[in-house]
Design a protein around this motif. Structure first.
Motif, mmCIF file in Angstrom:
data_model
loop_
_atom_site.group_PDB
_atom_site.id
_atom_site.type_symbol
_atom_site.label_atom_id
_atom_site.label_comp_id
_atom_site.label_asym_id
_atom_site.label_seq_id
_atom_site.Cartn_x
_atom_site.Cartn_y
_atom_site.Cartn_z
ATOM 1 N N ASP A 164 47.431 -25.922 -0.930
ATOM 2 C CA ASP A 164 47.865 -24.528 -0.845
ATOM 3 C C ASP A 164 46.937 -23.760 0.110
ATOM 4 O O ASP A 164 45.973 -23.118 -0.326
ATOM 5 C CB ASP A 164 47.829 -23.904 -2.253
ATOM 6 N N PRO A 165 47.234 -23.817 1.415
ATOM 7 C CA PRO A 165 46.348 -23.185 2.402
ATOM 8 C C PRO A 165 46.181 -21.678 2.194
ATOM 9 O O PRO A 165 45.204 -21.097 2.687
ATOM 10 C CB PRO A 165 47.037 -23.470 3.740
ATOM 11 N N ALA A 166 47.069 -21.047 1.432
ATOM 12 C CA ALA A 166 46.926 -19.603 1.165
ATOM 13 C C ALA A 166 45.620 -19.304 0.418
ATOM 14 O O ALA A 166 45.108 -18.180 0.467
ATOM 15 C CB ALA A 166 48.118 -19.099 0.360
ATOM 16 N N LYS A 167 45.079 -20.324 -0.261
ATOM 17 C CA LYS A 167 43.820 -20.130 -1.005
ATOM 18 C C LYS A 167 42.592 -20.117 -0.087
ATOM 19 O O LYS A 167 41.488 -19.802 -0.515
ATOM 20 C CB LYS A 167 43.640 -21.250 -2.039
ATOM 21 N N LYS A 168 42.780 -20.492 1.184
ATOM 22 C CA LYS A 168 41.619 -20.660 2.069
ATOM 23 C C LYS A 168 40.863 -19.347 2.301
ATOM 24 O O LYS A 168 39.649 -19.358 2.500
ATOM 25 C CB LYS A 168 42.056 -21.248 3.419
#
Ligand code: URA
Length: 194
Positions: A164-168
């Motif tokens: 989930d790259p949105a967590k980066k």
């Protein structure tokens, strides 16, 4: 009891049969890095690549961890990296409570040998078995907890960032918070300049 040494620690992990996980492991993965680093990272347990190589965080999640460290100018070989469990759980499942509790014996020895000043907990499993079962990674990530003079911060596991790259964005904030903590403790230039 014999005094704990790195040699004894590695022997004990190599010979360990405290829980059934060793039966499916190709290699034990004790952890590696600077054995006297002020900064320690704790993950969950070895994945496939780690099991093949006997080294912690060398697969895709490990490569992301290396980049996260680079982003705040920390050379990976200047930190110590390990996991809650030292043997790969089948199909990368989450370690069972009994497995994690047994393996904490090794982690406690490891922390006593490294004597870190700061510990980053990668993901819910690492946070649960060090800070306690009430910690929630989404709520508590980026918060600092002091335990017996050691500063500990949970953050997302790099595998979660790959899923989930949105967590980066939040993980990046946590890395900045780590940088500030190391500076406050006077550790950052030391780590940075070798
Ligand atoms: N995930 C972990 O938690 N640890 C590793 O060593 C690799 C992947």
């Amino acid at each position: 009891m014999a005094e704990m040494t790195w040699e004894l620690f590695h022997q004990q992990v190599e010979m360990c049969g405290l829980c059934p996980l060793y039966q499916g492991a190709r290699h034990k993965v004790p952890g590696q890095g600077d054995e006297h680093s002020p900064l320690m990272f704790i993950g969950e347990g070895p994945g496939q690549v780690e099991d093949e190589q006997g080294l912690a965080f060398v697969g895709p999640a490990g490569q992301l961890l290396t980049r996260m460290l680079q982003a705040i100018s920390l050379p990976r070989d200047r930190v110590y990296i390990c996991n809650i469990v030292k043997c790969r759980p089948p199909n990368n499942r989450v370690p069972e409570e009994a497995e994690a509790h047994q393996c904490m014996l090794h982690l406690r020895n490891q922390v006593a040998l490294v004597k870190p000043k700061v510990i980053v907990l990668l993901g819910a499993t690492a946070a649960k078995y060090t800070l306690g079962p009430d910690v929630r990674i989404t709520r508590d990530r980026g918060r600092w907890f002091e335990r017996k003079g050691v500063w500990m911060m949970p953050t997302f596991h790099p595998s979660a960032l790959l899923r989930d790259p949105a967590k980066k964005k939040e993980a990046w904030e946590d890395m900045q918070s780590l940088r500030v903590k190391l500076m406050e403790l006077g550790l950052y230039p030391d780590l940075y300049h070798q």
